[in-house]
Design an enzyme around this catalytic site. Sequence first.
Site, PDB file in Angstrom:
ATOM      1  N   HIS A 197     100.617  93.480 106.698  1.00 26.69           N
ATOM      2  CA  HIS A 197      99.902  92.427 106.380  1.00 26.69           C
ATOM      3  C   HIS A 197      99.598  91.703 107.686  1.00 26.69           C
ATOM      4  O   HIS A 197      99.080  90.288 107.565  1.00 26.69           O
ATOM      5  CB  HIS A 197      99.855  91.538 105.266  1.00 26.69           C
ATOM      6  CG  HIS A 197      99.939  92.178 104.003  1.00 26.69           C
ATOM      7  ND1 HIS A 197     100.950  92.673 103.320  1.00 26.69           N
ATOM      8  CD2 HIS A 197      98.912  92.552 103.105  1.00 26.69           C
ATOM      9  CE1 HIS A 197     100.703  93.329 102.410  1.00 26.69           C
ATOM     10  NE2 HIS A 197      99.464  92.986 102.171  1.00 26.69           N
ATOM     11  N   SER A 419     100.765  97.127  98.982  1.00 26.78           N
ATOM     12  CA  SER A 419     100.732  95.744  98.936  1.00 26.78           C
ATOM     13  C   SER A 419     100.713  95.309  97.227  1.00 26.78           C
ATOM     14  O   SER A 419     101.841  95.727  96.759  1.00 26.78           O
ATOM     15  CB  SER A 419      99.263  95.261  99.469  1.00 26.78           C
ATOM     16  OG  SER A 419      99.478  93.650  99.357  1.00 26.78           O
ATOM     17  N   GLU A 477     110.762  96.456 102.391  1.00 25.95           N
ATOM     18  CA  GLU A 477     109.601  96.310 103.460  1.00 25.95           C
ATOM     19  C   GLU A 477     109.615  97.458 104.171  1.00 25.95           C
ATOM     20  O   GLU A 477     110.625  98.031 104.894  1.00 25.95           O
ATOM     21  CB  GLU A 477     109.607  95.085 104.150  1.00 25.95           C
ATOM     22  CG  GLU A 477     108.234  94.871 104.981  1.00 25.95           C
ATOM     23  CD  GLU A 477     107.054  94.434 104.218  1.00 25.95           C
ATOM     24  OE1 GLU A 477     106.130  94.549 105.091  1.00 25.95           O
ATOM     25  OE2 GLU A 477     107.133  94.071 103.239  1.00 25.95           O
TER      26      GLU A 477
END
Length: 510
Positions: A197, A419, A477
């Site tokens: 992001h 996401s 992540e």
Amino acid sequence: GGPEGEGAEGASASAGNGDEGFRIDLEDFERRLVVLPIPPGNYADLQAAPGKVIYRRLPRSGSGGGDSPLLFWDLAERAEKTVIGDVDDALLAAGGRHLLVRDGTRFDIISLAPGQSISTPLRTAEFTARVDPRAEWRQLVLDAWRLERDLFYDPQMHGVDWEAIRDQYLPLVDMAVTRLDVNFVIGEMIAEMNASHTYRGGGDVEQAPTRPVGLLGVDWSLEGGAYRVARIVRGAPWDSEVRSPLDQPGVDVEEGDYVLAVNGIPMDPGMDPYAAFVGLAGQVVALTVSGSPDGAGSREVLVETLGDETRLRHLEWIEGNRRMVEERSGGRVGYIYVPDTGVGGQTELVRQFGAQRSHEALLIDERFNDGGQIPDRFIELLNRPAISWWAGRTGPEIPFPVISHQGPKAMLMNGWSGSGGDAFPAFFRETGLGPLIGTRTWGGLIGYSSAPALIDGGLVTIPSFRMYETDGEWFAEGYGVDPDIVVPEDVTALAAGRDPQIERAVDELL
């Protein structure tokens, strides 16, 4: 407010406007609330001026248009008054006596009084500003660097020496030739944090003029020296949002017909068929149509072209998947596709869930889910246990909550799910709803809520929060969510009309 010193200590704030006698008493603030006696509705641009509460009344939701008058409530006269009948934006000037208003692309400064109009619009076309591009570009990079430094969720910047990063990338601005080069520099700089992001874009970039192509929602073939409608793309019969211009009532064109001319200009078989539709997006065009390439018995058909076929072809894909699931399961398994976790995804989940929840089992397909919001409401809908059952003399027993599904479920996902599309399968697994089938997801749950504008209208995103699991471990992540059952994409099978991931999921549910 009362005289100085009244009320709880520290329960006041100066207005900061030089009026020493003005104060705000915060004690019992909510208890002193008064509801203005105005009709319920949609309101915007709430502002306060001496003796007045200013607001703009918007049309009713779903009404399909209407005026948005700018009004104020006169506290002395206890009455609502109309400043101007219809504007799109309004901003009160610092002095409290004038407003800057916008109606479409027209701007004007009007008095805060009833009966105003945009009589002398500001001559915005004559506005100019002197800009030193290289100085502005330098500021853009520095502003992006500061925003990340001050708002990134990890003050340690993932261990990166952020001062050194500034010194490394700022000299590159001197090599930039266009604003797009500056976006490249910003993108490379914020990528050093190694977080999802981290986006940038927009700004004062040069745009070439475009001539959007008109589309018919068809697949073409070249046969006999002419272009033929090989297939009309048909979306989902349960959705009237978009249809092929050739799939409308009264349009006399069938699959297999030839389109020989557009607006009387012959189609050139030596060029792409879309060359005949350049600049015709969203326009009514006349097609010369025949059942044979030589034009025998040709007829003229009027259609309104599309500017984009994406949604049409997507709906066709969704409906094709639904039929594939229905046929393989003998009608026992329902299919729901969730394209994202924003407003569109919530809409699709709710309406498809309502139609599919009567099936014994459900397959939730979130492949290519491009995220949006955190999908807690998605999981709540799918995870409603029955707290009672109700039986009548006829018909099936009904669970409560009625809008629920009590059978087995499975979820399809792939590497394009990211996401919110990472969180959806993660939550699906956490709540034990069923197996995850497909391939590992994207792996990006360091998220952001807003993107501040840079000075020239560009944007940069600042990831300001990160997800961790209930056991205290960070979400993986950059890695994503592993499936319980690995089924790779098989493009050869897909091209042949089969979907091995759907087939495996249906078999698992059965």
